[in-house]
Structure formats: structure tokens, C-alpha cells
Design a protein around this motif. Structure first.
Motif, mmCIF file in Angstrom:
data_model
loop_
_atom_site.group_PDB
_atom_site.id
_atom_site.type_symbol
_atom_site.label_atom_id
_atom_site.label_comp_id
_atom_site.label_asym_id
_atom_site.label_seq_id
_atom_site.Cartn_x
_atom_site.Cartn_y
_atom_site.Cartn_z
ATOM 1 N N VAL A 5 -10.011 13.700 -14.927
ATOM 2 C CA VAL A 5 -10.758 12.905 -15.892
ATOM 3 C C VAL A 5 -11.520 11.816 -15.142
ATOM 4 O O VAL A 5 -11.279 11.585 -13.957
ATOM 5 C CB VAL A 5 -9.827 12.243 -16.938
ATOM 6 C CG1 VAL A 5 -9.100 13.291 -17.773
ATOM 7 C CG2 VAL A 5 -8.829 11.302 -16.261
ATOM 8 N N ARG A 6 -12.405 11.151 -15.853
ATOM 9 C CA ARG A 6 -13.022 9.930 -15.318
ATOM 10 C C ARG A 6 -12.217 8.754 -15.831
ATOM 11 O O ARG A 6 -12.085 8.550 -17.031
ATOM 12 C CB ARG A 6 -14.474 9.807 -15.753
ATOM 13 C CG ARG A 6 -15.135 8.522 -15.268
ATOM 14 C CD ARG A 6 -16.518 8.350 -15.865
ATOM 15 N NE ARG A 6 -17.157 7.120 -15.377
ATOM 16 C CZ ARG A 6 -17.059 5.931 -15.967
ATOM 17 N NH1 ARG A 6 -16.335 5.805 -17.077
ATOM 18 N NH2 ARG A 6 -17.681 4.874 -15.462
ATOM 19 N N ASP A 7 -11.669 7.974 -14.910
ATOM 20 C CA ASP A 7 -10.892 6.799 -15.267
ATOM 21 C C ASP A 7 -11.841 5.666 -15.651
ATOM 22 O O ASP A 7 -12.670 5.239 -14.847
ATOM 23 C CB ASP A 7 -10.013 6.388 -14.088
ATOM 24 C CG ASP A 7 -9.168 5.163 -14.397
ATOM 25 O OD1 ASP A 7 -8.252 5.280 -15.216
ATOM 26 O OD2 ASP A 7 -9.455 4.093 -13.820
ATOM 27 N N THR A 8 -11.739 5.196 -16.893
ATOM 28 C CA THR A 8 -12.680 4.199 -17.394
ATOM 29 C C THR A 8 -12.580 2.882 -16.634
ATOM 30 O O THR A 8 -13.592 2.231 -16.345
ATOM 31 C CB THR A 8 -12.435 3.949 -18.889
ATOM 32 O OG1 THR A 8 -12.544 5.192 -19.590
ATOM 33 C CG2 THR A 8 -13.444 2.971 -19.448
ATOM 34 N N ALA A 56 -6.331 7.674 -9.468
ATOM 35 C CA ALA A 56 -7.784 7.498 -9.522
ATOM 36 C C ALA A 56 -8.331 7.309 -8.121
ATOM 37 O O ALA A 56 -8.769 6.225 -7.744
ATOM 38 C CB ALA A 56 -8.148 6.312 -10.416
ATOM 39 N N GLY A 57 -8.327 8.365 -7.312
ATOM 40 C CA GLY A 57 -8.802 8.269 -5.938
ATOM 41 C C GLY A 57 -10.056 9.049 -5.661
ATOM 42 O O GLY A 57 -10.455 9.210 -4.507
ATOM 43 N N GLY A 58 -10.703 9.575 -6.716
ATOM 44 C CA GLY A 58 -11.895 10.391 -6.527
ATOM 45 C C GLY A 58 -13.162 9.569 -6.450
ATOM 46 O O GLY A 58 -13.141 8.338 -6.424
ATOM 47 N N PRO A 59 -14.314 10.234 -6.425
ATOM 48 C CA PRO A 59 -15.591 9.528 -6.321
ATOM 49 C C PRO A 59 -15.926 8.772 -7.598
ATOM 50 O O PRO A 59 -15.399 9.057 -8.672
ATOM 51 C CB PRO A 59 -16.593 10.659 -6.069
ATOM 52 C CG PRO A 59 -15.958 11.860 -6.686
ATOM 53 C CD PRO A 59 -14.495 11.702 -6.446
ATOM 54 N N VAL A 60 -16.813 7.805 -7.492
ATOM 55 C CA VAL A 60 -17.314 7.071 -8.651
ATOM 56 C C VAL A 60 -18.348 7.941 -9.367
ATOM 57 O O VAL A 60 -19.321 8.380 -8.756
ATOM 58 C CB VAL A 60 -17.954 5.738 -8.222
ATOM 59 C CG1 VAL A 60 -18.604 5.047 -9.410
ATOM 60 C CG2 VAL A 60 -16.911 4.830 -7.578
ATOM 61 N N CYS A 61 -18.127 8.208 -10.652
ATOM 62 C CA CYS A 61 -19.029 9.053 -11.439
ATOM 63 C C CYS A 61 -19.139 8.512 -12.855
ATOM 64 O O CYS A 61 -18.196 7.911 -13.367
ATOM 65 C CB CYS A 61 -18.518 10.498 -11.515
ATOM 66 S SG CYS A 61 -18.238 11.322 -9.930
ATOM 67 N N ASP A 62 -20.273 8.767 -13.486
ATOM 68 C CA ASP A 62 -20.413 8.490 -14.912
ATOM 69 C C ASP A 62 -20.123 9.734 -15.737
ATOM 70 O O ASP A 62 -19.687 9.626 -16.881
ATOM 71 C CB ASP A 62 -21.824 7.979 -15.207
ATOM 72 C CG ASP A 62 -22.059 6.604 -14.618
ATOM 73 O OD1 ASP A 62 -21.648 5.617 -15.250
ATOM 74 O OD2 ASP A 62 -22.644 6.519 -13.522
ATOM 75 N N ARG A 98 -13.771 5.921 -11.399
ATOM 76 C CA ARG A 98 -13.497 6.997 -10.440
ATOM 77 C C ARG A 98 -12.898 8.228 -11.119
ATOM 78 O O ARG A 98 -12.261 8.124 -12.171
ATOM 79 C CB ARG A 98 -12.522 6.513 -9.361
ATOM 80 C CG ARG A 98 -13.127 5.503 -8.396
ATOM 81 C CD ARG A 98 -12.160 5.188 -7.269
ATOM 82 N NE ARG A 98 -12.769 4.348 -6.258
ATOM 83 C CZ ARG A 98 -13.520 4.790 -5.256
ATOM 84 N NH1 ARG A 98 -13.733 6.081 -5.123
ATOM 85 N NH2 ARG A 98 -14.035 3.957 -4.383
ATOM 86 N N VAL A 99 -13.115 9.371 -10.490
ATOM 87 C CA VAL A 99 -12.451 10.592 -10.929
ATOM 88 C C VAL A 99 -10.964 10.463 -10.641
ATOM 89 O O VAL A 99 -10.565 10.008 -9.563
ATOM 90 C CB VAL A 99 -13.038 11.820 -10.218
ATOM 91 C CG1 VAL A 99 -12.269 13.079 -10.580
ATOM 92 C CG2 VAL A 99 -14.514 11.973 -10.575
ATOM 93 N N ALA A 100 -10.144 10.850 -11.634
ATOM 94 C CA ALA A 100 -8.703 10.680 -11.513
ATOM 95 C C ALA A 100 -7.988 11.986 -11.817
ATOM 96 O O ALA A 100 -8.462 12.812 -12.603
ATOM 97 C CB ALA A 100 -8.207 9.589 -12.456
#
Length: 320
Positions: free
Chosen positions: A55-58, A73-79, A62-64
Motif C-alpha cells: 500500500v501507500r502509507d499516508t 514503510a521502506g519503499g519509494p515515495v509515490c502518490d 512511501r510504499v509499505a
């Protein structure tokens, strides 16, 4: 002032200037999502045993990786985020005016393999089951489908050939058996069949929305039925989840439905709230979608009741 003191003063000024320049550069990189590399931190990847819900952590952007009530929540920053097969797609806003963004293609290690600069606001992202064909939708004007004053730009990228369709409005469109030539066409919310050729999407034309079926090789699209937005094809290819306009109230216009492609029968989900999202299939029986800042699930057959799956999150996708 002695020569020694003069050189000490010059050195101090240079060090302060370099430090300020370095700080400015790092700040600019943070504002743009961390510079050129869009990958996750450390060992955060799409790989792992079994099925994994991302998911995207609000809170962080970041992608979590969601694990029950917990998440990493260690993934890239995404909208917006989506992934399938060996590929992930990250839509990331860039700072500044006018609105602009990047479509960033990642491998399963979440390492960047391609970046495309885009105008507008990120809205929808999809990767085909094979990971070879990607699509994204940007708001070119406006920021909500509830308003009539919006315009979208939807693209398709074929990783097998590298070919990029910058705007799907180029695809010849047939409505009610006739070729539609008017300049009022907007596409959004693409979903792909397993053959990486057939796709479904929403098209707005003549003031109405339609569910369309498209053929990339034949370079054509035809309207199947009216009043269907943001389709999502089930893993077995038999059904499409979509949002249907059920009210003229701009605060609560939609409800999620599921369409059986073979029979044309549609049924609403048990969730009666207005959902503005492109639902994701967790399996052939369950849908996940974002609402009011959380990720929810509902049975695809209309039974049961909606329940919260992940708090403070959006863009759910189950990676196999």
C-alpha cells in the motif's frame, strides 16, 4: 591582518559556502523524492514468500508492506503505486507550479529502470499481470471526477518494445456502432487482460462516460456500456469492478459495482458509500479500495459488509 589570518578567514568562508550549497542540494533532492534513485531503502523489495500486500502509507508517502495491523514503510515515495510480475509503477508529484510529476518504472528490487516526466496530477496507475504493459492517468485540468471541469491524459507504455502511447485519445473510438470524431474525448483508469493486448478503460464523450474495450494490436476501442468508470479486471478475466454514478450529489456520486462480462449482469457491492477509486482484486472473490484515508475490502459478489484492511493507506495491490 596577517597573511595567516587572512587565509584562515578565506578558508572559513569557503567551508561555510560549501556547507550551505550542500544543504541546498540535499533539500532539493528531498523535495523531489530523493534524487535520481527511486528505489526502496535497504532490503525493501517486492520479493518474498507467498502473496504480499503493498500500500501507500499516508503518513510517510512511501510504499509499505502491510502485515496484518502492522506495516513496513521502506519503499519509494509515490502518490500512486501499482505492481505485477517483475515490474512496479510509481507516480510521484514534483514540486512547483504548474503541477507536474514523474512516472517511474521499477524492477522487483524497486530499482529505477525508466523515468518519464509528465504534466499534471497523478491519478491512476496500473501494471499488466505480466509486468510488461503499464498505464497511468494524469489530471491535466482539475483534480476530481466529481467536477465537470476536468481533463485527463492517459498513457500506455509497452516495456517489450519501449513504445509509449503518450495520449490514448489518439486511439480510434467507436460508440453505438459509429466512429466518434469529436474532440471531447477523455480516457482514464486502464486495466489489462492477461494477453497484454486487450484492455478496458473509461472514456468520456458527448457528456457521458462509457466502459470501453480496446485492442492495442488493432489500434481500436469500442464502447461496451454507459455509466462505468475506473474498471478493474478480475484475475480470472470474467468480471470487471467499476464505479457507477448513482447520484447527482457531487459529495456522494458513485457506488462500486461488479459486471459479469459473459452475461452483462451487474451487481452492487454491499458497501453503499461513495467510492472514488480504481478497485484492486485481492483474489477472484475480494476487492480492495481506498476510502476516507483507509484501505477497505468487500466481497465481489455483493454479500457481506465492508471492513477496514489497512488504516492510513491507499493504492492497495497484492503482489504474487
Amino acid at each position: 591582518m596577517t597573511r595567516g589570518r587572512l587565509w584562515a578567514l578565506v578558508l572559513a568562508v569557503l567551508l561555510l559556502g560549501c556547507g550551505a550549497a550542500g544543504y541546498t542540494l540535499r533539500a532539493a533532492q528531498r523535495a523531489d523524492g530523493g534524487g535520481a534513485v527511486a528505489g526502496g531503502e535497504g532490503a525493501f523489495t517486492l520479493d518474498g514468500p507467498g502473496e504480499r500486500l503493498f500500500v501507500r502509507d499516508t503518513a510517510t508517502g512511501r510504499v509499505a508492506l502491510a502485515r496484518g495491523r502492522n506495516r513496513v514503510a521502506g519503499g519509494p515515495v509515490c502518490d500512486r503505486f501499482h505492481a505485477a510480475g517483475p515490474t512496479a509503477l510509481c507516480l510521484r508529484r514534483r514540486p512547483g507550479v504548474p503541477a507536474r510529476a514523474y512516472a517511474i518504472v521499477l524492477d522487483r528490487e524497486l530499482r529505477e529502470i525508466r523515468r518519464i516526466a509528465l504534466p499534471g496530477i497523478p491519478n491512476r496507475a496500473r501494471v499488466s499481470a505480466s509486468g510488461q504493459v503499464l498505464s497511468w492517468t494524469m489530471f491535466a485540468t482539475g483534480d476530481s471526477y466529481a467536477s465537470s471541469a476536468f481533463s485527463t491524459r492517459t498513457s500506455i507504455l509497452d516495456l517489450r518494445t519501449g513504445y509509449l502511447i503518450k495520449n490514448m485519445e489518439q486511439i480510434p473510438l467507436t460508440i453505438d456502432g459509429r466512429r466518434h470524431h469529436a474532440p471531447d474525448v477523455n480516457y482514464w483508469g486502464v486495466t489489462f487482460a492477461r494477453d497484454d493486448n486487450r484492455f478496458y478503460a473509461t472514456v468520456s464523450a458527448k457528456g457521458r462516460t462509457h466502459l470501453v474495450e480496446g485492442d492495442l494490436r488493432a489500434w481500436s476501442a469500442r464502447a461496451l456500456r454507459p455509466n462505468a468508470e475506473c474498471p478493474s479486471l478480475s484475475p480470472d478475466g470474467a468480471r470487471i469492478a467499476f464505479k457507477k454514478k448513482v447520484s447527482d450529489d457531487p459529495a456522494t456520486p458513485w457506488r462500486l459495482y461488479v459486471l459479469e462480462l459473459r452475461t452483462g449482469r451487474e451487481r452492487p457491492l454491499a458497501d453503499r458509500r461513495s467510492i472514488d477509486d480504481q478497485a484492486a482484486w485481492l483474489d477472484d472473490r475480494t476487492l480492495a479500495y481506498g476510502h476516507a484515508g483507509d484501505v477497505w475490502t468487500s466481497p465481489a459478489d455483493g454479500s457481506g459488509a465492508p471492513r477496514v484492511l489497512v488504516r492510513g493507506a491507499s493504492s492497495p495491490v497484492l503482489v504474487r
